[in-house]
Every structure is written in C-alpha cells, then in structure tokens.
Design a protein around this motif. Structure first.
Motif, PDB file in Angstrom:
ATOM      1  N   LYS A 194      59.715  83.672  71.674  1.00 36.69           N
ATOM      2  CA  LYS A 194      58.496  83.044  72.176  1.00 36.69           C
ATOM      3  C   LYS A 194      57.298  83.437  71.321  1.00 36.69           C
ATOM      4  N   LYS A 195      56.321  82.547  71.286  1.00 35.87           N
ATOM      5  CA  LYS A 195      55.095  82.824  70.541  1.00 35.87           C
ATOM      6  C   LYS A 195      54.403  84.035  71.173  1.00 35.87           C
ATOM      7  N   GLU A 196      53.949  84.957  70.319  1.00 32.88           N
ATOM      8  CA  GLU A 196      53.422  86.221  70.820  1.00 32.88           C
ATOM      9  C   GLU A 196      52.038  86.504  70.245  1.00 32.88           C
ATOM     10  N   ILE A 197      51.142  86.931  71.134  1.00 34.59           N
ATOM     11  CA  ILE A 197      49.822  87.413  70.736  1.00 34.59           C
ATOM     12  C   ILE A 197      49.795  88.920  71.014  1.00 34.59           C
ATOM     13  N   ILE A 198      49.441  89.697  70.007  1.00 32.29           N
ATOM     14  CA  ILE A 198      49.404  91.155  70.181  1.00 32.29           C
ATOM     15  C   ILE A 198      47.959  91.574  70.425  1.00 32.29           C
ATOM     16  N   ALA A 199      47.738  92.255  71.555  1.00 34.98           N
ATOM     17  CA  ALA A 199      46.390  92.687  71.935  1.00 34.98           C
ATOM     18  C   ALA A 199      46.355  94.209  72.036  1.00 34.98           C
ATOM     19  N   LEU A 200      45.579  94.829  71.168  1.00 31.89           N
ATOM     20  CA  LEU A 200      45.416  96.288  71.187  1.00 31.89           C
ATOM     21  C   LEU A 200      44.280  96.626  72.151  1.00 31.89           C
ATOM     22  N   ASN A 201      44.625  97.282  73.248  1.00 29.49           N
ATOM     23  CA  ASN A 201      43.679  97.503  74.348  1.00 29.49           C
ATOM     24  C   ASN A 201      43.126  98.931  74.346  1.00 29.49           C
ATOM     25  N   LYS A 202      42.012  99.083  75.055  1.00 30.47           N
ATOM     26  CA  LYS A 202      41.318 100.362  75.271  1.00 30.47           C
ATOM     27  C   LYS A 202      40.614 100.857  74.006  1.00 30.47           C
ATOM     28  N   ILE A 203      40.110  99.914  73.226  1.00 29.95           N
ATOM     29  CA  ILE A 203      39.403 100.326  72.010  1.00 29.95           C
ATOM     30  C   ILE A 203      38.064 100.981  72.324  1.00 29.95           C
ATOM     31  N   GLU A 204      37.552 100.756  73.544  1.00 34.14           N
ATOM     32  CA  GLU A 204      36.240 101.321  73.895  1.00 34.14           C
ATOM     33  C   GLU A 204      36.276 102.838  74.072  1.00 34.14           C
TER      34      GLU A 204
ATOM     35  N   THR B 128      41.824  84.297  75.571  1.00 37.74           N
ATOM     36  CA  THR B 128      42.241  83.147  76.377  1.00 37.74           C
ATOM     37  C   THR B 128      42.060  81.838  75.606  1.00 37.74           C
ATOM     38  N   ASN B 129      41.044  81.779  74.743  1.00 34.85           N
ATOM     39  CA  ASN B 129      40.885  80.581  73.899  1.00 34.85           C
ATOM     40  C   ASN B 129      42.082  80.406  72.971  1.00 34.85           C
ATOM     41  N   LEU B 130      42.581  81.512  72.443  1.00 34.95           N
ATOM     42  CA  LEU B 130      43.747  81.453  71.558  1.00 34.95           C
ATOM     43  C   LEU B 130      44.975  80.977  72.330  1.00 34.95           C
ATOM     44  N   CYS B 131      45.106  81.423  73.580  1.00 35.98           N
ATOM     45  CA  CYS B 131      46.226  80.960  74.417  1.00 35.98           C
ATOM     46  C   CYS B 131      46.164  79.449  74.595  1.00 35.98           C
ATOM     47  N   LEU B 132      44.973  78.925  74.870  1.00 36.96           N
ATOM     48  CA  LEU B 132      44.824  77.476  75.047  1.00 36.96           C
ATOM     49  C   LEU B 132      45.176  76.742  73.761  1.00 36.96           C
ATOM     50  N   GLU B 133      44.768  77.294  72.635  1.00 34.69           N
ATOM     51  CA  GLU B 133      45.082  76.664  71.348  1.00 34.69           C
ATOM     52  C   GLU B 133      46.580  76.599  71.133  1.00 34.69           C
ATOM     53  N   TYR B 134      47.277  77.682  71.423  1.00 37.53           N
ATOM     54  CA  TYR B 134      48.726  77.704  71.260  1.00 37.53           C
ATOM     55  C   TYR B 134      49.419  76.746  72.241  1.00 37.53           C
ATOM     56  N   LEU B 135      48.921  76.707  73.481  1.00 38.73           N
ATOM     57  CA  LEU B 135      49.546  75.862  74.497  1.00 38.73           C
ATOM     58  C   LEU B 135      49.406  74.386  74.151  1.00 38.73           C
TER      59      LEU B 135
ATOM     60  N   ILE C  17      40.897  94.406  71.858  1.00 41.48           N
ATOM     61  CA  ILE C  17      40.283  94.030  73.134  1.00 41.48           C
ATOM     62  C   ILE C  17      39.948  95.260  73.962  1.00 41.48           C
ATOM     63  N   SER C  18      39.151  95.026  74.982  1.00 42.78           N
ATOM     64  CA  SER C  18      38.887  96.039  76.001  1.00 42.78           C
ATOM     65  C   SER C  18      38.967  95.359  77.357  1.00 42.78           C
ATOM     66  N   ALA C  19      40.020  95.644  78.091  1.00 41.14           N
ATOM     67  CA  ALA C  19      40.169  95.059  79.421  1.00 41.14           C
ATOM     68  C   ALA C  19      39.123  95.597  80.386  1.00 41.14           C
ATOM     69  N   ALA C  20      38.644  96.805  80.120  1.00 43.27           N
ATOM     70  CA  ALA C  20      37.660  97.423  81.009  1.00 43.27           C
ATOM     71  C   ALA C  20      36.290  96.768  80.885  1.00 43.27           C
ATOM     72  N   THR C  21      35.895  96.420  79.664  1.00 49.25           N
ATOM     73  CA  THR C  21      34.567  95.843  79.447  1.00 49.25           C
ATOM     74  C   THR C  21      34.597  94.326  79.256  1.00 49.25           C
ATOM     75  N   GLY C  22      35.789  93.767  79.036  1.00 49.60           N
ATOM     76  CA  GLY C  22      35.909  92.329  78.798  1.00 49.60           C
ATOM     77  C   GLY C  22      35.747  91.932  77.341  1.00 49.60           C
ATOM     78  N   TYR C  23      35.643  92.903  76.467  1.00 43.25           N
ATOM     79  CA  TYR C  23      35.439  92.617  75.039  1.00 43.25           C
ATOM     80  C   TYR C  23      36.589  91.795  74.468  1.00 43.25           C
ATOM     81  N   GLN C  24      36.280  90.659  73.891  1.00 45.63           N
ATOM     82  CA  GLN C  24      37.207  89.751  73.201  1.00 45.63           C
ATOM     83  C   GLN C  24      38.221  89.078  74.141  1.00 45.63           C
ATOM     84  N   LEU C  25      38.073  89.228  75.445  1.00 47.43           N
ATOM     85  CA  LEU C  25      39.028  88.575  76.348  1.00 47.43           C
ATOM     86  C   LEU C  25      38.821  87.066  76.357  1.00 47.43           C
ATOM     87  N   ASP C  26      37.589  86.628  76.172  1.00 49.66           N
ATOM     88  CA  ASP C  26      37.324  85.190  76.105  1.00 49.66           C
ATOM     89  C   ASP C  26      38.021  84.582  74.890  1.00 49.66           C
ATOM     90  N   GLN C  27      37.949  85.279  73.755  1.00 49.74           N
ATOM     91  CA  GLN C  27      38.621  84.803  72.549  1.00 49.74           C
ATOM     92  C   GLN C  27      40.140  84.810  72.732  1.00 49.74           C
TER      93      GLN C  27
END
Length: 329
Positions: A272-282, A319-326, A307-317
């Motif tokens: 499956k197509k995979e996006i790798i997200a490195l979390n907790k950079i903050e 989800t945009n990438l997910c839409l592009e792939y879909l 990304i930072s799940a705690a602060t929301g950093y780059q989460l918008d980008q």
C-alpha cells in the motif's frame, strides 16, 4: 459504545404456516367441498450494511435471532400471512463466516447492501389444493416447511481510506483527534488505544475516513499483542500513514520492525502507498531531527514528513497529501 469486531450468533428463518383442513359449510349447500387455504411463508434472514454502525456490539450479548413464522391457512380459502423478514444491520466491512471460521460466506462492503442468507420455509398447501376429479373431498393438507438455521461468526474489518500505523505511543491517536472530531484516548504510555477509532477528515468539499489502528509490536503478525486483530483492520485502508516517534532510541529500527510485520501478515499490506511521518519534533533537538530525517530519506529513497501531533505542526499538509494520493487511486 464499545468497539466489538467479532461475534458469534445463531440465526433461524421462519417456519412456513400449515395448510388448513376445512370444508365449506353453508345452509342449502349439501356438498360444499374443501376450502382450506394455504399457509404463509416464513420470514427470510437478511444482512444489511449500515454505515451508521461501526461495531458488532449489538450481537455480542444478543446471540439468538429468529425471523417470524408464517401463519396457518384457514377456511374460505384464506391464505395465512407471511412471516416478517429478519433484517440484521451490520457495519460496512463485516465478513460472514461459518462457525469454525473455515469458509467465508459473504462480506458486506456498502451501505444498504443486502445479502439474503437464509430462506424462510414455504407454507403448506390447504386441502383445497388437493381437490381433483377423482377426489372431491380430500382430507389431505401439508405442514409448513421448517425454516433454515445456522450458527455463524461475524468479523468486522473497518473500512477507512487512510490508516495510521506505528509503534504504541507514537502519537497516532493525537493525530486523529487533531484532524477529526474523534475522541481517542491519549496518554503517555503504551497501548492507550486498544481498539481502532475512526474519524472523518473534511477539506472544503472533499473528505476521507481516517482510522487510528492500535499500536503494533514485533511479532504482531504471529498474534503477539493482539497483532492479528489489529493488522486485519489495515487490510482495507488505501493509504497508510506510518507514524514514527523520533524520541525513541532507534526510530528507523522501529520503523523496519513494523514494515516487517506488515510483510509477514500478508494480504499485500506492505504494498500500500505509505506516508512516513516523524512525530514529536517539538521536543527533539533540531540536529537530532535532521539526522533521523536523513537516515530515513537516504535509506528509503523517499521524502518523509516532520510533524507534531501535539501542536498540529504540518498536520494540514499531511492530510492534503492524503487527499492527493486518494484522488490518484
């Protein structure tokens, strides 16, 4: 509502009503003849997909389900009423198996999709049916046909466009909560999420379903840590977001462990197509973040997201990438 993805139930279609033994009895009619009506048909058992349900909880503690029996025929050629069909609503993504799980009978994938599983018994013929030129007053009638019965197992594999995978406590639930209105439990310890959670991500006039799959561990494909149960929910996701906690000692090693478990499980999940997200950079030193990012990108020959799940950093980008792939699917 608790998430239940397995259930064992007994189901039975309705019995057909008995035919009637009756003769016409009216004043001044010496030879009235037979007028027994037929019995009604028993109700069928039908499974129906319902997108408003996301758990099999209703079947965990209510395990016996019977369709209505047909009523018997009556005099004056009255046919008995047919039994009401039993419609069992199940979540989209539900698979129906034999009791021993050896055969998959059917799977319900779409909303309002129906599957007629058991046929109700036919109603018996009344004695009027058996009247002939040689038998003007038959006393023969039929019993209604018995309904069919079966013990089956239901198994739910959630239907989601995008699935969040990774080690326990990688931040998957935080991502789901931030980008949807889901309310997954979040805490700073492993295995906070014990069941999949789903939410809807909406972007203007576009949307997709995002699933938080409970954290996987090494040997999950062998069943360790409920691995089979967790991995089965990844099968139908179109895209995977692999969330990696970069505060761990060996982030890339942890990533490879999960990838190996996906490969070992089979079902071509690893393709499956995979996006790798490195979390907790903050909460990680910038130099350390850069080193980890370089290790991933040089080894995998693909870009990774910080990304930072705690602060929301780059989460918008993200989800945009997910839409592009879909949209490319």
């Amino acid at each position: 509502m608790a998430f239940i993805d397995k259930a064992k139930i007994y189901i039975k279609s309705g019995n057909g009503g008995h035919g009637a033994l009756s003769f016409r009895r009216e004043k001044f009619v010496e030879y009235g003849g037979p007028n027994g009506g037929n019995g009604g048909k028993g109700g069928d058992v039908i499974f129906r997909g319902n997108k408003g349900i996301n758990t099999l909880q209703r079947y965990r503690f209510n395990q016996h389900h019977n369709a209505q029996n047909g009523t018997g025929g009556a005099g004056q050629l009255k046919t008995g009423a047919s039994g009401k069909d039993l419609i069992l609503d199940v979540p989209c993504g539900t698979e129906i198996y034999t009791e021993d799980m050896s055969i998959k009978i059917h799977e319900i994938l779409k909303d309002d999709e129906t599957y007629h599983f058991l046929r109700g018994g036919q109603g018996g013929k009344g004695n009027a049916h058996f009247k002939s030129s040689t038998n003007r007053a038959p006393r023969k009638f039929q019993q209604g046909e018995k309904g069919q019965e079966s013990t089956i197992r239901l198994k739910l594999k959630i239907l989601a466009d995008v699935g969040l995978v990774g080690m326990p406590n990688a931040g998957k639930s935080s991502i789901l909560n931030f980008v949807t209105n889901a309310k997954s439990k979040v805490a700073d310890y492993a295995f906070t999420t014990l069941h999949p959670h789903i939410g809807m991500v909406q972007k203007e006039d576009l949307e997709f379903v995002l699933a938080d799959i409970p954290g996987l561990i090494e040997h999950a494909s062998d069943g360790k840590g409920l691995g089979h149960d967790f991995l089965s929910h990844v099968e139908r996701c179109k895209i995977l977001i692999h969330v990696v906690d970069i505060t761990e000692d060996k982030p890339f090693h942890n990533y490879k462990i999960i990838r190996q478990e996906l490969l070992n499980y089979g079902a071509k999940i690893e393709q499956k197509k995979e996006i790798i997200a490195l979390n907790k950079i903050e909460i990680t030193d910038k130099q350390r973040v850069a080193e980890i990012q370089k290790e991933f990108e040089s080894s995998l020959k693909q870009e990774v997201k910080l990304i930072s799940a705690a602060t929301g950093y780059q989460l918008d980008q993200l989800t945009n990438l997910c839409l592009e792939y879909l949209q490319d699917e």
